[in-house]
Design a protein around this motif. Sequence first.
Motif, PDB file in Angstrom:
ATOM      1  N   THR A  69     -43.501 -31.323 -30.836  1.00 46.16           N
ATOM      2  CA  THR A  69     -44.203 -30.550 -31.847  1.00 46.16           C
ATOM      3  C   THR A  69     -43.659 -31.372 -33.238  1.00 46.16           C
ATOM      4  O   THR A  69     -44.455 -30.744 -34.291  1.00 46.16           O
ATOM      5  CB  THR A  69     -43.901 -28.906 -32.060  1.00 46.16           C
ATOM      6  OG1 THR A  69     -42.759 -28.610 -32.144  1.00 46.16           O
ATOM      7  CG2 THR A  69     -44.660 -28.419 -30.771  1.00 46.16           C
ATOM      8  N   HIS A  70     -42.930 -32.318 -33.327  1.00 47.72           N
ATOM      9  CA  HIS A  70     -42.643 -32.821 -34.684  1.00 47.72           C
ATOM     10  C   HIS A  70     -42.160 -34.319 -34.457  1.00 47.72           C
ATOM     11  O   HIS A  70     -41.127 -34.451 -33.546  1.00 47.72           O
ATOM     12  CB  HIS A  70     -41.756 -31.839 -35.422  1.00 47.72           C
ATOM     13  CG  HIS A  70     -41.421 -32.662 -36.957  1.00 47.72           C
ATOM     14  ND1 HIS A  70     -42.463 -32.586 -37.786  1.00 47.72           N
ATOM     15  CD2 HIS A  70     -40.187 -32.859 -37.614  1.00 47.72           C
ATOM     16  CE1 HIS A  70     -42.034 -33.095 -39.017  1.00 47.72           C
ATOM     17  NE2 HIS A  70     -40.650 -33.332 -38.784  1.00 47.72           N
ATOM     18  N   HIS A  71     -42.588 -35.426 -34.982  1.00 45.43           N
ATOM     19  CA  HIS A  71     -41.965 -36.751 -34.916  1.00 45.43           C
ATOM     20  C   HIS A  71     -42.409 -37.730 -36.063  1.00 45.43           C
ATOM     21  O   HIS A  71     -43.390 -37.022 -36.711  1.00 45.43           O
ATOM     22  CB  HIS A  71     -42.493 -37.205 -33.617  1.00 45.43           C
ATOM     23  CG  HIS A  71     -41.948 -38.147 -32.846  1.00 45.43           C
ATOM     24  ND1 HIS A  71     -40.876 -39.027 -33.674  1.00 45.43           N
ATOM     25  CD2 HIS A  71     -41.671 -38.748 -31.882  1.00 45.43           C
ATOM     26  CE1 HIS A  71     -40.171 -39.961 -32.866  1.00 45.43           C
ATOM     27  NE2 HIS A  71     -40.918 -39.859 -31.624  1.00 45.43           N
ATOM     28  N   HIS A  72     -41.780 -38.530 -36.267  1.00 48.03           N
ATOM     29  CA  HIS A  72     -42.237 -39.469 -37.180  1.00 48.03           C
ATOM     30  C   HIS A  72     -42.022 -41.055 -36.479  1.00 48.03           C
ATOM     31  O   HIS A  72     -41.119 -41.531 -36.541  1.00 48.03           O
ATOM     32  CB  HIS A  72     -41.661 -39.627 -38.581  1.00 48.03           C
ATOM     33  CG  HIS A  72     -41.415 -38.268 -39.108  1.00 48.03           C
ATOM     34  ND1 HIS A  72     -42.293 -37.624 -39.816  1.00 48.03           N
ATOM     35  CD2 HIS A  72     -40.455 -37.400 -39.171  1.00 48.03           C
ATOM     36  CE1 HIS A  72     -41.917 -36.357 -40.391  1.00 48.03           C
ATOM     37  NE2 HIS A  72     -40.904 -36.307 -39.769  1.00 48.03           N
ATOM     38  N   LEU A  73     -43.262 -41.280 -35.806  1.00 48.01           N
ATOM     39  CA  LEU A  73     -43.193 -42.396 -34.885  1.00 48.01           C
ATOM     40  C   LEU A  73     -42.791 -43.758 -35.527  1.00 48.01           C
ATOM     41  O   LEU A  73     -41.937 -44.481 -34.829  1.00 48.01           O
ATOM     42  CB  LEU A  73     -44.460 -42.618 -34.031  1.00 48.01           C
ATOM     43  CG  LEU A  73     -44.755 -41.616 -33.177  1.00 48.01           C
ATOM     44  CD1 LEU A  73     -46.109 -41.563 -32.653  1.00 48.01           C
ATOM     45  CD2 LEU A  73     -43.639 -41.937 -31.743  1.00 48.01           C
ATOM     46  N   THR A 235     -46.095 -28.980 -41.994  1.00 48.81           N
ATOM     47  CA  THR A 235     -45.202 -29.610 -43.180  1.00 48.81           C
ATOM     48  C   THR A 235     -43.635 -29.224 -42.616  1.00 48.81           C
ATOM     49  O   THR A 235     -43.493 -28.498 -41.755  1.00 48.81           O
ATOM     50  CB  THR A 235     -45.455 -28.878 -44.568  1.00 48.81           C
ATOM     51  OG1 THR A 235     -45.033 -29.751 -45.579  1.00 48.81           O
ATOM     52  CG2 THR A 235     -45.106 -27.476 -44.799  1.00 48.81           C
ATOM     53  N   HIS A 236     -42.756 -30.047 -43.281  1.00 49.67           N
ATOM     54  CA  HIS A 236     -41.346 -29.662 -43.269  1.00 49.67           C
ATOM     55  C   HIS A 236     -41.134 -28.429 -44.163  1.00 49.67           C
ATOM     56  O   HIS A 236     -41.430 -28.284 -45.383  1.00 49.67           O
ATOM     57  CB  HIS A 236     -40.446 -30.941 -43.737  1.00 49.67           C
ATOM     58  CG  HIS A 236     -40.737 -32.070 -43.263  1.00 49.67           C
ATOM     59  ND1 HIS A 236     -41.715 -33.195 -43.511  1.00 49.67           N
ATOM     60  CD2 HIS A 236     -40.200 -32.816 -42.090  1.00 49.67           C
ATOM     61  CE1 HIS A 236     -41.429 -34.243 -42.755  1.00 49.67           C
ATOM     62  NE2 HIS A 236     -40.537 -33.808 -41.570  1.00 49.67           N
ATOM     63  N   LEU A 237     -40.319 -27.472 -43.717  1.00 50.48           N
ATOM     64  CA  LEU A 237     -39.775 -26.586 -44.320  1.00 50.48           C
ATOM     65  C   LEU A 237     -38.561 -25.754 -43.896  1.00 50.48           C
ATOM     66  O   LEU A 237     -38.140 -25.775 -42.981  1.00 50.48           O
ATOM     67  CB  LEU A 237     -40.999 -25.157 -44.353  1.00 50.48           C
ATOM     68  CG  LEU A 237     -41.005 -24.294 -45.547  1.00 50.48           C
ATOM     69  CD1 LEU A 237     -41.341 -24.894 -46.822  1.00 50.48           C
ATOM     70  CD2 LEU A 237     -41.369 -22.912 -45.244  1.00 50.48           C
ATOM     71  N   ALA A 272     -41.997 -27.660 -39.605  1.00 47.45           N
ATOM     72  CA  ALA A 272     -40.950 -28.396 -38.947  1.00 47.45           C
ATOM     73  C   ALA A 272     -39.747 -27.720 -39.452  1.00 47.45           C
ATOM     74  O   ALA A 272     -39.452 -27.384 -40.664  1.00 47.45           O
ATOM     75  CB  ALA A 272     -40.966 -29.888 -39.199  1.00 47.45           C
ATOM     76  N   HIS A 273     -38.639 -27.468 -38.614  1.00 50.05           N
ATOM     77  CA  HIS A 273     -37.310 -27.182 -39.007  1.00 50.05           C
ATOM     78  C   HIS A 273     -37.138 -25.443 -39.101  1.00 50.05           C
ATOM     79  O   HIS A 273     -36.711 -24.800 -38.199  1.00 50.05           O
ATOM     80  CB  HIS A 273     -36.664 -27.785 -40.097  1.00 50.05           C
ATOM     81  CG  HIS A 273     -36.706 -29.325 -39.949  1.00 50.05           C
ATOM     82  ND1 HIS A 273     -36.291 -30.082 -38.859  1.00 50.05           N
ATOM     83  CD2 HIS A 273     -37.511 -30.371 -40.773  1.00 50.05           C
ATOM     84  CE1 HIS A 273     -36.604 -31.240 -39.014  1.00 50.05           C
ATOM     85  NE2 HIS A 273     -37.132 -31.484 -40.151  1.00 50.05           N
ATOM     86  N   GLY A 274     -37.490 -25.098 -40.283  1.00 51.76           N
ATOM     87  CA  GLY A 274     -37.344 -23.351 -40.542  1.00 51.76           C
ATOM     88  C   GLY A 274     -36.078 -22.953 -40.312  1.00 51.76           C
ATOM     89  O   GLY A 274     -35.671 -21.985 -39.511  1.00 51.76           O
ATOM     90  N   VAL A 323     -38.454 -33.682 -31.354  1.00 50.49           N
ATOM     91  CA  VAL A 323     -37.489 -34.631 -31.739  1.00 50.49           C
ATOM     92  C   VAL A 323     -37.388 -34.997 -32.994  1.00 50.49           C
ATOM     93  O   VAL A 323     -36.137 -35.445 -33.285  1.00 50.49           O
ATOM     94  CB  VAL A 323     -38.014 -36.030 -30.887  1.00 50.49           C
ATOM     95  CG1 VAL A 323     -38.069 -35.763 -29.165  1.00 50.49           C
ATOM     96  CG2 VAL A 323     -39.050 -36.710 -31.326  1.00 50.49           C
ATOM     97  N   ASP A 324     -38.257 -34.784 -34.002  1.00 46.67           N
ATOM     98  CA  ASP A 324     -38.324 -35.362 -35.393  1.00 46.67           C
ATOM     99  C   ASP A 324     -38.111 -36.709 -35.307  1.00 46.67           C
ATOM    100  O   ASP A 324     -38.092 -37.425 -34.457  1.00 46.67           O
ATOM    101  CB  ASP A 324     -37.242 -34.719 -36.029  1.00 46.67           C
ATOM    102  CG  ASP A 324     -37.295 -34.596 -37.565  1.00 46.67           C
ATOM    103  OD1 ASP A 324     -38.379 -35.120 -38.029  1.00 46.67           O
ATOM    104  OD2 ASP A 324     -36.281 -34.324 -38.410  1.00 46.67           O
ATOM    105  N   GLY A 325     -38.435 -37.295 -36.481  1.00 44.03           N
ATOM    106  CA  GLY A 325     -38.406 -38.827 -36.671  1.00 44.03           C
ATOM    107  C   GLY A 325     -37.201 -39.621 -36.133  1.00 44.03           C
ATOM    108  O   GLY A 325     -35.922 -39.091 -36.011  1.00 44.03           O
TER     109      GLY A 325
HETATM  110 ZN    ZN Z   1     -39.610 -34.600 -39.900  1.00 40.20          ZN
END
Ligand code: ZN
Length: 456
Positions: A69-73, A235-237, A272-274, A323-325
Amino acid sequence: MTTQAVTLIIDGCAVATVDADGTEYRSGHVLLYGNRIGVVGAGPAPDLGPGVRRIDGTGCLLTPGLVNTHHHLYQWITRGLAPDHTLFEWLTTLYPIWAGIDEDAVRVAATGGLASLARSGCTTTTDHHYVFPREGGDLLGAEIAAAADIGLRFHPCRGSMDLGKSKGGLPPDDVVESLDAILAASADAIDRWHDPSFDSMLRIALAPCSPFSVTPELLRESATLARESGVRLHTHLAETLDEEDFCQQSFGCSPAQYMEQLGWLGPDVWYAHGIHFDDAAIASIAASRTGIAHCPTSNARIGAGIARTADLLAAGVPVGLGVDGAASNESSSMLEEPRNALLLARAHGGPRALTTRKALAMATIGGARVLGRDAELGSIEPGKLADLALWRLDTPAHAGIDDPVAALILGARPPLAALIVNGREVVTDDAMRTIDESEVGRQVARAQAALVAKAG
Ligand code: ZN
């Protein structure tokens, strides 16, 4: 049921369906009808004769495909940089390098990152792409082409930044865009690519990057456009305490209060994150059914903190894993996320903070809920899309671990006997079927060297 409708049989394997009852079979079978799951049950599959492909799942565990649910390829070609830095130090080191990306670089990076996801059991992934250099070309198109080549179900987010350093933001001015350019490109991305159908392989979301890199106008306008167009918001938060300080100084409130004021709560929004939420923020996020992409590996790698996963789940918040970026999670291996989510939750909250089944559920049906696709994805049930991971648990690394779900979540990453996306085999016998992995490795190395050299 007609035999003609069955296109693939998998049997002889343990099955963790991750349905609402947590149904599991010590030995079971699944029949696929094209891109849909037709039948799931205990024991061997019925004999349908020699005309239907059959995968012998003996020694394996079948789960739903994992949902990222979150990445920066694009970060796949900027890994290993600023390895011992805070988030803000890491970002300010990387922004000038990211300013050099173009279509070719993004396509190569995305191919490498998507292959790693596929090899770690992921069948559906998002991407949050928010760096659009002026001469970069069609970057969203480049990663969409990569996902089509690899064969994963893809939810790319048209990200954005419009708050450069000269206006009080964190990123340098040359990597931000104007509000008008962002809104035009966002509308264009929806028109060109968004497919809302049940079987969709591609859905667009809109994703201004973070409170410290975008203006409130961009957040408000993006929400309006997304809701007019029927696409989701991301968004990131609440990732770091530096972000908390930035919001308190800039807006006089917490990141969660800031987003609530701008209309960024609801079942069509996921953050993302929270990590740094207080009880009041968790209550409003739960009441509005806003989703969370929990990224335990990245959070630990950056030293951002530990999300209150148990509290979020207890409040009824949809929680998926990401996984995030790749620049803050060099492995970007999807199966590490449920394991690390469990380890962090228990290290922080004790032995009952998160069970192995809940960790698997977050990685599958939880992610599907976060993306608004839990009717289509995330569990093995008749009528749902055929996105499946068949894990080999009979090698010395796992043989003899009594509980197959515990073996998957707590053991080493097992080989993938098969990864099936939309009814199609993308991985067989732990190797990609859709790309030449050695060639992609060489392309990634060349693209990384060229990008770093360009930043000089
Ligand atoms: Zn991110």
